[in-house]
Motif scaffolding. Sequence first.
Motif, PDB file in Angstrom:
ATOM      1  N   ARG A   1       7.595  -3.344  -0.828  1.00  0.00           N
ATOM      2  CA  ARG A   1       8.810  -3.068  -1.514  1.00  0.00           C
ATOM      3  C   ARG A   1       8.690  -3.177  -3.073  1.00  0.00           C
ATOM      4  O   ARG A   1       8.710  -2.294  -3.900  1.00  0.00           O
ATOM      5  CB  ARG A   1      10.229  -3.275  -1.013  1.00  0.00           C
ATOM      6  N   VAL A   2       8.578  -4.459  -3.498  1.00  0.00           N
ATOM      7  CA  VAL A   2       8.151  -4.980  -4.680  1.00  0.00           C
ATOM      8  C   VAL A   2       7.222  -4.143  -5.187  1.00  0.00           C
ATOM      9  O   VAL A   2       7.229  -3.725  -6.495  1.00  0.00           O
ATOM     10  CB  VAL A   2       8.107  -6.364  -4.669  1.00  0.00           C
ATOM     11  N   LEU A   3       6.038  -4.102  -4.727  1.00  0.00           N
ATOM     12  CA  LEU A   3       4.860  -3.438  -5.063  1.00  0.00           C
ATOM     13  C   LEU A   3       5.235  -2.062  -5.349  1.00  0.00           C
ATOM     14  O   LEU A   3       4.714  -1.288  -6.521  1.00  0.00           O
ATOM     15  CB  LEU A   3       3.864  -3.472  -3.979  1.00  0.00           C
ATOM     16  N   TYR A   4       5.678  -1.321  -4.444  1.00  0.00           N
ATOM     17  CA  TYR A   4       5.983   0.288  -4.487  1.00  0.00           C
ATOM     18  C   TYR A   4       7.043   0.453  -5.689  1.00  0.00           C
ATOM     19  O   TYR A   4       6.897   1.409  -6.306  1.00  0.00           O
ATOM     20  CB  TYR A   4       6.726   0.672  -3.287  1.00  0.00           C
TER      21      TYR A   4
ATOM     22  N   LEU B   1      -3.049   3.212  -9.049  1.00  0.00           N
ATOM     23  CA  LEU B   1      -3.968   2.475  -9.679  1.00  0.00           C
ATOM     24  C   LEU B   1      -3.459   1.346 -10.478  1.00  0.00           C
ATOM     25  O   LEU B   1      -4.312   0.510 -11.023  1.00  0.00           O
ATOM     26  CB  LEU B   1      -4.295   3.413 -10.686  1.00  0.00           C
ATOM     27  N   LEU B   2      -2.081   1.204 -10.615  1.00  0.00           N
ATOM     28  CA  LEU B   2      -1.266  -0.131 -10.913  1.00  0.00           C
ATOM     29  C   LEU B   2      -1.210  -0.886  -9.929  1.00  0.00           C
ATOM     30  O   LEU B   2      -0.929  -0.531  -8.689  1.00  0.00           O
ATOM     31  CB  LEU B   2      -0.063   0.390 -11.346  1.00  0.00           C
ATOM     32  N   GLY B   3      -1.183  -2.230 -10.246  1.00  0.00           N
ATOM     33  CA  GLY B   3      -0.828  -3.279  -9.229  1.00  0.00           C
ATOM     34  C   GLY B   3      -0.094  -4.642 -10.045  1.00  0.00           C
ATOM     35  O   GLY B   3       0.234  -4.170 -11.143  1.00  0.00           O
TER      36      GLY B   3
ATOM     37  N   GLY C   1      -4.581  -2.162   6.169  1.00  0.00           N
ATOM     38  CA  GLY C   1      -4.759  -1.034   5.327  1.00  0.00           C
ATOM     39  C   GLY C   1      -3.859  -0.533   4.312  1.00  0.00           C
ATOM     40  O   GLY C   1      -3.898   0.518   3.604  1.00  0.00           O
ATOM     41  N   LEU C   2      -2.615  -1.355   4.115  1.00  0.00           N
ATOM     42  CA  LEU C   2      -1.419  -0.863   3.319  1.00  0.00           C
ATOM     43  C   LEU C   2      -1.558  -1.430   1.905  1.00  0.00           C
ATOM     44  O   LEU C   2      -1.137  -0.830   1.015  1.00  0.00           O
ATOM     45  CB  LEU C   2      -0.299  -1.448   3.812  1.00  0.00           C
ATOM     46  N   ILE C   3      -2.676  -2.661   1.736  1.00  0.00           N
ATOM     47  CA  ILE C   3      -2.704  -3.182   0.059  1.00  0.00           C
ATOM     48  C   ILE C   3      -4.152  -3.282   0.183  1.00  0.00           C
ATOM     49  O   ILE C   3      -4.698  -3.653   1.176  1.00  0.00           O
ATOM     50  CB  ILE C   3      -1.720  -4.135  -0.181  1.00  0.00           C
TER      51      ILE C   3
ATOM     52  N   LEU D   1      -1.090  -1.105  -3.860  1.00  0.00           N
ATOM     53  CA  LEU D   1      -0.868  -0.320  -2.593  1.00  0.00           C
ATOM     54  C   LEU D   1      -2.111   0.628  -2.345  1.00  0.00           C
ATOM     55  O   LEU D   1      -2.568   1.158  -3.516  1.00  0.00           O
ATOM     56  CB  LEU D   1       0.457   0.434  -2.869  1.00  0.00           C
ATOM     57  N   THR D   2      -2.242   0.669  -1.468  1.00  0.00           N
ATOM     58  CA  THR D   2      -3.602   1.629  -0.828  1.00  0.00           C
ATOM     59  C   THR D   2      -2.607   3.034  -0.867  1.00  0.00           C
ATOM     60  O   THR D   2      -1.514   3.266  -0.790  1.00  0.00           O
ATOM     61  CB  THR D   2      -4.055   1.469   0.335  1.00  0.00           C
ATOM     62  N   HIS D   3      -3.387   4.036  -0.630  1.00  0.00           N
ATOM     63  CA  HIS D   3      -2.897   5.435  -0.294  1.00  0.00           C
ATOM     64  C   HIS D   3      -1.795   5.421   0.808  1.00  0.00           C
ATOM     65  O   HIS D   3      -0.822   5.924   0.929  1.00  0.00           O
ATOM     66  CB  HIS D   3      -4.305   6.602  -0.115  1.00  0.00           C
ATOM     67  N   GLU D   4      -2.477   4.591   2.043  1.00  0.00           N
ATOM     68  CA  GLU D   4      -1.884   4.521   3.155  1.00  0.00           C
ATOM     69  C   GLU D   4      -0.364   3.832   3.043  1.00  0.00           C
ATOM     70  O   GLU D   4       0.601   4.171   3.548  1.00  0.00           O
ATOM     71  CB  GLU D   4      -2.586   3.859   4.092  1.00  0.00           C
ATOM     72  N   GLY D   5      -0.573   2.784   2.187  1.00  0.00           N
ATOM     73  CA  GLY D   5       0.745   2.072   1.775  1.00  0.00           C
ATOM     74  C   GLY D   5       1.781   2.950   1.087  1.00  0.00           C
ATOM     75  O   GLY D   5       3.024   2.720   1.540  1.00  0.00           O
ATOM     76  N   ILE D   6       1.300   3.803   0.060  1.00  0.00           N
ATOM     77  CA  ILE D   6       2.175   4.655  -0.440  1.00  0.00           C
ATOM     78  C   ILE D   6       2.898   5.572   0.291  1.00  0.00           C
ATOM     79  O   ILE D   6       4.070   5.765   0.428  1.00  0.00           O
ATOM     80  CB  ILE D   6       1.501   5.209  -1.758  1.00  0.00           C
TER      81      ILE D   6
END
Length: 90
Positions: free
Chosen positions: A16-19, A27-29, A57-59, A74-79
């Motif tokens: 949640r915090v990452l998102y 591209l951001l982290g 595979g989420l981050i 976040l990875t694509h899957e995480g997003i």
Amino acid sequence: MATLRERKTYREQVLRVLYEAVEGNRLLGITGAQLQRDLHVQEQDLAAACTYLAGEGLISVDWEPGNTPAMVTLTHEGIRRMEADEEEHG
């Protein structure tokens, strides 16, 4: 050591915090230090949560020596997962 419920909560909070921090931009982290400050978790609990989420595979995690997350994204899957949660729960 954190309980199973705490570990699951930490994982969800990391996502949640990452998102929210990256607003869906893959591209951001954020740094592990920032995550630890935001979540108020022990370093080993943050490392465990990041290890689990990376395994799913989420981050993506760049590690510093000492098992500390340096940068977490976040990875694509995480997003996709976070967007699906957002749609489902409003």
